[in-house]
Design a protein around this motif. Structure first.
Motif, PDB file in Angstrom:
ATOM      1  N   TRP A 349       0.743  -1.291  -0.234  1.00 40.49           N
ATOM      2  CA  TRP A 349      -0.037   0.006   0.097  1.00 40.49           C
ATOM      3  C   TRP A 349       0.804   1.143   0.114  1.00 40.49           C
ATOM      4  O   TRP A 349       0.547   2.286  -0.632  1.00 40.49           O
ATOM      5  N   MET A 350       1.927   1.223   0.798  1.00 38.40           N
ATOM      6  CA  MET A 350       2.826   2.376   0.804  1.00 38.40           C
ATOM      7  C   MET A 350       3.547   2.664  -0.542  1.00 38.40           C
ATOM      8  O   MET A 350       3.997   3.784  -0.759  1.00 38.40           O
ATOM      9  N   ASP A 351       4.045   1.707  -1.285  1.00 41.95           N
ATOM     10  CA  ASP A 351       4.714   1.622  -2.462  1.00 41.95           C
ATOM     11  C   ASP A 351       3.789   2.647  -3.301  1.00 41.95           C
ATOM     12  O   ASP A 351       4.329   3.414  -4.069  1.00 41.95           O
ATOM     13  N   THR A 352       2.605   2.591  -3.241  1.00 43.23           N
ATOM     14  CA  THR A 352       1.808   3.188  -4.231  1.00 43.23           C
ATOM     15  C   THR A 352       1.224   4.899  -3.325  1.00 43.23           C
ATOM     16  O   THR A 352       1.037   5.854  -4.128  1.00 43.23           O
ATOM     17  N   ASN A 353       0.928   4.716  -2.137  1.00 45.01           N
ATOM     18  CA  ASN A 353       0.397   5.720  -1.382  1.00 45.01           C
ATOM     19  C   ASN A 353       1.198   6.472  -0.407  1.00 45.01           C
ATOM     20  O   ASN A 353       0.806   7.310   0.371  1.00 45.01           O
ATOM     21  N   GLY A 354       2.489   6.198  -0.248  1.00 48.33           N
ATOM     22  CA  GLY A 354       3.411   6.747   0.780  1.00 48.33           C
ATOM     23  C   GLY A 354       3.498   8.074   0.606  1.00 48.33           C
ATOM     24  O   GLY A 354       3.788   8.927   1.880  1.00 48.33           O
ATOM     25  N   GLU A 355       3.286   8.905  -0.508  1.00 48.03           N
ATOM     26  CA  GLU A 355       3.394  10.062  -0.573  1.00 48.03           C
ATOM     27  C   GLU A 355       2.281  10.888   0.206  1.00 48.03           C
ATOM     28  O   GLU A 355       2.293  11.962   0.993  1.00 48.03           O
ATOM     29  N   SER A 356       1.127  10.368   0.545  1.00 48.47           N
ATOM     30  CA  SER A 356       0.203  10.799   1.303  1.00 48.47           C
ATOM     31  C   SER A 356       0.512  10.416   2.953  1.00 48.47           C
ATOM     32  O   SER A 356      -0.654  11.138   3.685  1.00 48.47           O
ATOM     33  N   ILE A 357       1.488   9.851   3.274  1.00 49.70           N
ATOM     34  CA  ILE A 357       1.957   9.715   4.703  1.00 49.70           C
ATOM     35  C   ILE A 357       3.091  10.518   5.053  1.00 49.70           C
ATOM     36  O   ILE A 357       3.173  11.430   6.031  1.00 49.70           O
ATOM     37  N   TYR A 358       3.992  10.327   4.527  1.00 47.63           N
ATOM     38  CA  TYR A 358       5.418  11.021   4.721  1.00 47.63           C
ATOM     39  C   TYR A 358       5.222  12.534   4.717  1.00 47.63           C
ATOM     40  O   TYR A 358       5.055  12.862   3.740  1.00 47.63           O
ATOM     41  N   GLY A 359       5.678  13.082   5.677  1.00 46.24           N
ATOM     42  CA  GLY A 359       5.831  14.533   5.592  1.00 46.24           C
ATOM     43  C   GLY A 359       4.630  15.235   5.770  1.00 46.24           C
ATOM     44  O   GLY A 359       4.709  16.334   5.392  1.00 46.24           O
ATOM     45  N   THR A 360       3.537  14.564   5.966  1.00 46.40           N
ATOM     46  CA  THR A 360       2.033  15.404   5.567  1.00 46.40           C
ATOM     47  C   THR A 360       1.934  15.955   7.220  1.00 46.40           C
ATOM     48  O   THR A 360       2.527  15.679   8.238  1.00 46.40           O
ATOM     49  N   SER A 361       0.963  16.904   7.283  1.00 44.49           N
ATOM     50  CA  SER A 361       0.310  17.368   8.331  1.00 44.49           C
ATOM     51  C   SER A 361      -1.030  16.877   8.422  1.00 44.49           C
ATOM     52  O   SER A 361      -1.603  16.123   7.647  1.00 44.49           O
ATOM     53  N   ALA A 362      -1.612  17.284   9.647  1.00 43.32           N
ATOM     54  CA  ALA A 362      -2.986  16.902   9.847  1.00 43.32           C
ATOM     55  C   ALA A 362      -4.150  17.389   9.085  1.00 43.32           C
ATOM     56  O   ALA A 362      -3.969  18.241   8.541  1.00 43.32           O
ATOM     57  N   SER A 363      -5.188  16.503   8.969  1.00 48.57           N
ATOM     58  CA  SER A 363      -6.321  16.772   8.094  1.00 48.57           C
ATOM     59  C   SER A 363      -6.808  18.244   8.648  1.00 48.57           C
ATOM     60  O   SER A 363      -7.067  18.557   9.860  1.00 48.57           O
ATOM     61  N   PRO A 364      -7.216  18.981   7.781  1.00 44.48           N
ATOM     62  CA  PRO A 364      -7.948  20.339   7.999  1.00 44.48           C
ATOM     63  C   PRO A 364      -9.343  20.214   8.307  1.00 44.48           C
ATOM     64  O   PRO A 364     -10.202  21.049   8.493  1.00 44.48           O
ATOM     65  N   PHE A 365      -9.835  18.962   7.904  1.00 39.65           N
ATOM     66  CA  PHE A 365     -11.256  18.497   7.903  1.00 39.65           C
ATOM     67  C   PHE A 365     -11.386  18.176   9.267  1.00 39.65           C
ATOM     68  O   PHE A 365     -11.017  17.304  10.131  1.00 39.65           O
ATOM     69  N   ARG A 366     -12.784  18.617  10.105  1.00 41.34           N
ATOM     70  CA  ARG A 366     -13.181  18.141  11.561  1.00 41.34           C
ATOM     71  C   ARG A 366     -13.631  16.525  11.338  1.00 41.34           C
ATOM     72  O   ARG A 366     -13.323  15.790  12.261  1.00 41.34           O
ATOM     73  N   ARG A 367     -14.249  16.335  10.362  1.00 39.48           N
ATOM     74  CA  ARG A 367     -14.977  14.969  10.317  1.00 39.48           C
ATOM     75  C   ARG A 367     -14.991  14.751   8.849  1.00 39.48           C
ATOM     76  O   ARG A 367     -15.595  15.321   7.976  1.00 39.48           O
ATOM     77  N   LEU A 368     -14.640  13.498   8.395  1.00 42.15           N
ATOM     78  CA  LEU A 368     -14.994  13.176   6.698  1.00 42.15           C
ATOM     79  C   LEU A 368     -15.713  11.744   7.086  1.00 42.15           C
ATOM     80  O   LEU A 368     -15.087  10.681   7.519  1.00 42.15           O
ATOM     81  N   SER A 369     -16.876  11.508   6.521  1.00 40.57           N
ATOM     82  CA  SER A 369     -17.753  10.309   6.777  1.00 40.57           C
ATOM     83  C   SER A 369     -17.010   9.230   5.906  1.00 40.57           C
ATOM     84  O   SER A 369     -17.500   7.927   6.421  1.00 40.57           O
ATOM     85  N   TRP A 370     -16.383   9.434   4.886  1.00 45.65           N
ATOM     86  CA  TRP A 370     -15.809   8.530   4.007  1.00 45.65           C
ATOM     87  C   TRP A 370     -14.549   8.026   4.432  1.00 45.65           C
ATOM     88  O   TRP A 370     -14.153   7.129   3.649  1.00 45.65           O
ATOM     89  N   GLY A 371     -13.774   8.589   5.417  1.00 47.71           N
ATOM     90  CA  GLY A 371     -12.455   8.252   5.439  1.00 47.71           C
ATOM     91  C   GLY A 371     -11.782   9.444   6.076  1.00 47.71           C
ATOM     92  O   GLY A 371     -12.059   9.956   7.030  1.00 47.71           O
ATOM     93  N   ARG A 372     -10.314   9.520   5.799  1.00 45.50           N
ATOM     94  CA  ARG A 372      -9.451  10.483   6.412  1.00 45.50           C
ATOM     95  C   ARG A 372      -8.820  11.278   5.407  1.00 45.50           C
ATOM     96  O   ARG A 372      -8.974  11.205   4.305  1.00 45.50           O
ATOM     97  N   ALA A 373      -8.071  12.472   5.883  1.00 43.75           N
ATOM     98  CA  ALA A 373      -7.295  13.460   4.877  1.00 43.75           C
ATOM     99  C   ALA A 373      -6.168  13.635   5.663  1.00 43.75           C
ATOM    100  O   ALA A 373      -6.033  13.863   6.756  1.00 43.75           O
ATOM    101  N   THR A 374      -4.976  13.891   4.720  1.00 42.82           N
ATOM    102  CA  THR A 374      -3.846  14.267   5.309  1.00 42.82           C
ATOM    103  C   THR A 374      -3.534  15.739   4.346  1.00 42.82           C
ATOM    104  O   THR A 374      -4.065  15.664   3.193  1.00 42.82           O
ATOM    105  N   ALA A 375      -2.301  16.439   4.544  1.00 46.50           N
ATOM    106  CA  ALA A 375      -2.128  17.528   3.782  1.00 46.50           C
ATOM    107  C   ALA A 375      -0.569  17.932   3.649  1.00 46.50           C
ATOM    108  O   ALA A 375       0.292  17.356   4.583  1.00 46.50           O
ATOM    109  N   LYS A 376      -0.487  18.505   2.571  1.00 44.21           N
ATOM    110  CA  LYS A 376       1.111  19.120   2.264  1.00 44.21           C
ATOM    111  C   LYS A 376       0.721  20.374   1.705  1.00 44.21           C
ATOM    112  O   LYS A 376      -0.469  20.736   1.035  1.00 44.21           O
ATOM    113  N   PRO A 377       1.729  21.608   1.730  1.00 44.13           N
ATOM    114  CA  PRO A 377       1.333  22.594   0.973  1.00 44.13           C
ATOM    115  C   PRO A 377       1.055  22.534  -0.491  1.00 44.13           C
ATOM    116  O   PRO A 377       1.404  21.783  -1.345  1.00 44.13           O
TER     117      PRO A 377
END
Length: 452
Positions: A349-377
């Motif tokens: 999973w990380m081979d495809t999606n590691g960019e969405s984990i490494y070096g990210t900051s927390a989600s700006p959303f309070r709640r997402l009914s379908w999952g989660r979010a991370t952020a980068k500039p």
């Protein structure tokens, strides 16, 4: 009984520690950010609980023992004189440091934290202060040196766990009620000097160390003053090292976050749990097991699924934390196959999606009914757990979206439209990954989220 080299106890139990190695200068916020940068970037590490307790593996005198494997000495009330002979049975002939590091690296982990000494007092390293260490076993090899060398070659950070509590050392207090050893005098100040000497060994004999991860700080003999002075001592030996909050007395139970006050420690340590929400401005790391034990236990087959572990990693990253995921190797020196299988799936999973984990900051959303979010500039990473039948609605997002695409298919742009409730993204009919598919939104500016 195993022997110790007794060091002269400093009057006042550690007063003046930092001065012995040169006290670190006061940090500015920018200096702290630079010191913490690699750890915040990493997001994912391997915890390794290994020691003599892997030999009984949850059984003593033919009986199953409750609790976690590494606590068997305490749970089964095994006196030092009965537990100590395990040292001469420790011969993990299948241990291969490079293999362990390769397993971690392929899983997408960026650092390893291993028990240099757990509560039972046995040391996995060559300590000149005791013969109750790996060099006194039939194996006779410095496990920490081999792991440190393998990590340095692979570009991973090697880190040490070290227990303040010590059920074996004759000077540690309090003694266990079931093993009082009345004929053995104890001097806790002398134990503190022993601890300090081993910390010096761990930070001067193995190259660059990323984190010193203390534990066992909760007993009353270990004080806030001890914690502050030990933190300063560690930082004086290596100004760049990161130290967890269990060095001091500020940890608030298993929730792990540090109480208000002048408590030492660089990050909080939730254990077997994930905070309910993000914690702006707070560094923290959730340490968790794959089954119900830290140290190997042959009868524990209660394994979490790879799906749960991947979603835990995402959930933690979405709240701005790190995930320290445990393995408990066998007495032979092998990481159990169920652990390897799950780490392999996480790595895929990380081979495809590691960019969405490494070096990210927390989600700006309070709640997402379908999952989660991370952020980068300039980017939002939407981790979709529950694939919608229609468009994906990103609630309250006010920014202009420049482009949307899947990390699983970066070449194909997804149609996006603004709606009164936020942003709508047209997704493929089927999710590329049923565990978590990541949708990337490239946005203008800092995320602006309308209040619900």
């Amino acid at each position: 009984m195993a022997a110790y080299v007794f060091l002269l106890a400093a009057a006042g139990a550690g007063i003046g520690w930092a001065g012995e190695a040169g006290a670190p200068r006061q940090e500015t916020p920018a200096q702290r950010d630079r010191r913490m940068a690699w750890w915040r970037e990493a997001r994912f590490g391997m915890f390794i609980h290994w020691g003599l307790y892997a030999i009984p593996a949850g059984r003593w005198k033919g009986q199953k023992v409750g609790g976690t494997g590494e606590w068997i000495m305490h749970t089964a009330k095994i006196p030092v004189a009965e537990y100590e002979p395990l040292q001469q049975q420790f011969n993990p002939v299948k241990f291969d440091a490079q293999q362990w590091v390769d397993i971690a690296r392929r899983a997408g982990m960026k650092y390893l934290v291993i028990t240099s000494k757990h509560h039972d007092g046995f040391c996995l390293f060559d300590s000149k202060l005791t013969d109750y260490d790996v060099m006194g076993t039939p194996f006779g090899r410095d496990i920490l040196k081999e792991l440190a060398d393998a990590c340095h070659r692979a570009g991973l950070r090697i880190c040490w766990y070290y227990s303040i509590m010590d059920w074996h050392h004759p000077d540690y207090l309090p003694r266990r009620a079931w093993d009082p050893r009345p004929g053995v005098p104890a001097d806790f100040n002398r134990y503190v000097e022993h601890l300090k000497g081993q910390v010096r060994e761990l930070l001067t004999n193995y190259g660059k160390i990323g984190v010193l991860w203390f534990d066992g700080e909760w007993e009353n003999t270990w004080t806030h003053q001890h914690g502050k002075m030990l933190y300063q001592y560690v930082r004086s030996l290596d100004p760049d090292i990161i130290v967890n909050n269990r060095v001091d007395k500020g940890r608030q139970g298993m929730a792990g976050l540090t109480a208000a006050g002048d408590f030492a420690g660089d990050f909080g340590t939730p254990e077997q749990e994930i905070p309910a929400t993000g914690l702006p401005g707070v560094d923290w790391e959730s340490c968790m097991t794959m089954n119900d034990t830290w140290g190997y236990k042959r009868d524990d087959h209660h394994w979490k699924s790879a799906e749960t572990l991947i979603r835990n990693l995402i959930d933690i990253a979405s709240k701005g934390g790190n995930y320290l995921l445990n393995v408990g190797p066998t007495a032979e020196g092998l990481i159990p196959e169920p652990s390897v299988e799950r780490l392999t799936r996480i790595g895929q999973w990380m081979d495809t999606n590691g960019e969405s984990i490494y070096g990210t900051s927390a989600s700006p959303f309070r709640r997402l009914s379908w999952g989660r979010a991370t952020a980068k500039p300039g980017k939002l990473y939407l981790h979709v757990f529950d694939w919608p039948a229609g468009p994906l609605v990103v609630p309250g997002l006010k920014n202009r979206v420049q482009r949307a695409y899947l990390l699983a298919d970066r070449s194909r742009s997804l149609a996006v439209s603004a709606t009164p409730s936020g942003i709508s993204v047209v997704l493929p009919k089927e999710a590329p990954d049923r565990v978590a598919t990541v949708v990337v939104l490239e946005i203008e500016g800092i995320p602006q989220i309308a209040s619900p």
